[in-house]
Design an enzyme around this catalytic site. Structure first.
Site, short mmCIF file in Angstrom:
data_model
loop_
_atom_site.label_atom_id
_atom_site.label_comp_id
_atom_site.label_asym_id
_atom_site.label_seq_id
_atom_site.Cartn_x
_atom_site.Cartn_y
_atom_site.Cartn_z
N SER A 1 45.62 20.24 65.81
CA SER A 1 47.03 20.15 66.20
C SER A 1 47.78 19.54 65.03
O SER A 1 47.19 18.83 64.21
CB SER A 1 47.18 19.23 67.42
OG SER A 1 48.52 18.82 67.59
N TYR B 1 45.50 11.71 72.78
CA TYR B 1 45.52 13.08 72.24
C TYR B 1 45.56 13.06 70.71
O TYR B 1 44.78 13.75 70.03
CB TYR B 1 46.74 13.82 72.81
CG TYR B 1 46.82 15.27 72.41
CD1 TYR B 1 46.13 16.25 73.12
CD2 TYR B 1 47.62 15.67 71.33
CE1 TYR B 1 46.22 17.58 72.76
CE2 TYR B 1 47.71 17.00 70.97
CZ TYR B 1 47.01 17.96 71.69
OH TYR B 1 47.10 19.28 71.33
C1 BGC Z 1 50.55 19.69 71.87
C2 BGC Z 1 51.87 20.17 72.44
C3 BGC Z 1 52.99 19.87 71.49
C4 BGC Z 1 52.69 20.29 70.07
C5 BGC Z 1 53.75 19.86 69.08
C6 BGC Z 1 50.39 20.24 70.49
O1 BGC Z 1 49.15 19.89 69.96
O2 BGC Z 1 49.49 20.07 72.73
O3 BGC Z 1 52.11 19.57 73.70
O4 BGC Z 1 54.18 20.54 71.91
O5 BGC Z 1 51.44 19.77 69.67
O6 BGC Z 1 54.15 18.53 69.27
#
Ligand code: BGC
Length: 270
Positions: free
Chosen positions: A155, A168
């Site tokens: 991410s 996360y």
């Molecule tokens: C998340 C999303 C978020 C995006 C940008 C992703 O890894 O799961 O919820 O919108 O990152 O912030």
């Protein structure tokens, strides 16, 4: 440019968490270029079987296997079933992931553990099983010049800190060093390990961030390209990383984020 429909012919792929969202697109696109795919799901059994049916109706090969990637025994059973049905694995896309958001002071240990278990430990367990099989089988030159390919779904939050989402962001930061350490260890064996770091992609995980005009307008202030991503933006990147066209790429993170990591606030400041 479109990929040849036989780009990944003869290759066997496992995409975790592919009953919806980014994983679904990755699985469909791998199948569209000839890979046989395992649609792994946790709770969405019917959705997974529907995707299998769609792929088969388009002439592709797919099966659905349920497993919680955070549980070692379920991961091993999933790989065993894949090997029984497909014989081996050439491509692992470790995509399963979730969010359990909370302000830091209110975050429970359960919320912390669940996200780390699925997003990070799940990727470790799947990568280890895939790598064992890549090492056992080695390179089959008529299939691919690599002994295997692992693609970790990371991410933008592997580099962008994220208040209210410490579990996360930590899991994604962990994926970066896990991926690069495995890549370093396995490169001499012709195993390539890379990550894709999606930005804001329209899926259920972030629906509140894009499903009203107000939310979407706010989100777009974070995206220099002024477009919210689609799952297929990620699927296309995964096909390239899985193919021999990216043979010299390992230990890399491909940011597919419309520029979200380019410090958009600085476009008119600093
Ligand atoms: C998340 C999303 C978020 C995006 C940008 C992703 O890894 O799961 O919820 O919108 O990152 O912030």
């Amino acid at each position: 440019m479109s990929y040849s429909p036989s780009l990944l012919k003869g290759q066997k792929a496992l995409v975790t968490g592919s009953s919806s969202g980014i994983g679904e697109s990755v699985a469909r696109q791998l199948a569209a270029v000839g890979a046989s795919v395992v649609i792994n799901y946790h709770s969405e059994k019917d959705e997974a079987h529907k995707i299998v049916d769609d792929i088969r109706s388009q002439g592709g090969t797919a099966i659905a296997i349920g497993a919680n990637v955070a549980h070692e025994d379920e991961v091993k059973a999933m790989f065993d079933q894949m090997f029984r049905e497909f014989g081996t694995i050439d491509i692992l896309v470790s995509n399963a992931g979730l969010q359990k958001d909370a302000p830091f002071l209110e975050m429970t240990l359960d919320q912390w553990n669940l996200v780390l278990d699925v997003n990070l430990t799940g990727q470790f367990l799947c990568a280890r099983e895939a790598a064992k099989e890549f090492m056992r089988r080695g390179v089959k030159p008529d299939v691919s010049c690599a002994a295997g390919k692992i693609i970790c779904m990371s991410s933008v939050h592997q580099v962008i800190p994220w208040a209210g989402h410490v579990n996360y962001a930590t899991s994604k930061g962990g994926i970066d060093l896990m991926m690069r350490s495995i890549a370093q260890e396995l490169a001499p064996h012709k195993i390539r390990v890379n990550s894709i770091a999606p930005g804001a992609i329209k899926t259920d995980i972030n629906k509140p961030a894009w499903d009203t005009p107000e939310a979407a307008a706010k989100l777009l202030t974070l995206i220099p390209s002024k477009r919210i991503g689609e799952p297929d933006d990620i699927g296309k990147a995964a096909v390239w990383l899985a193919s021999d066209d990216s043979d010299y790429v390992t230990g890399a993170t491909l940011f597919v984020d419309g520029g979200m990591t380019l410090y958009p606030g600085f476009a008119a400041g600093g």
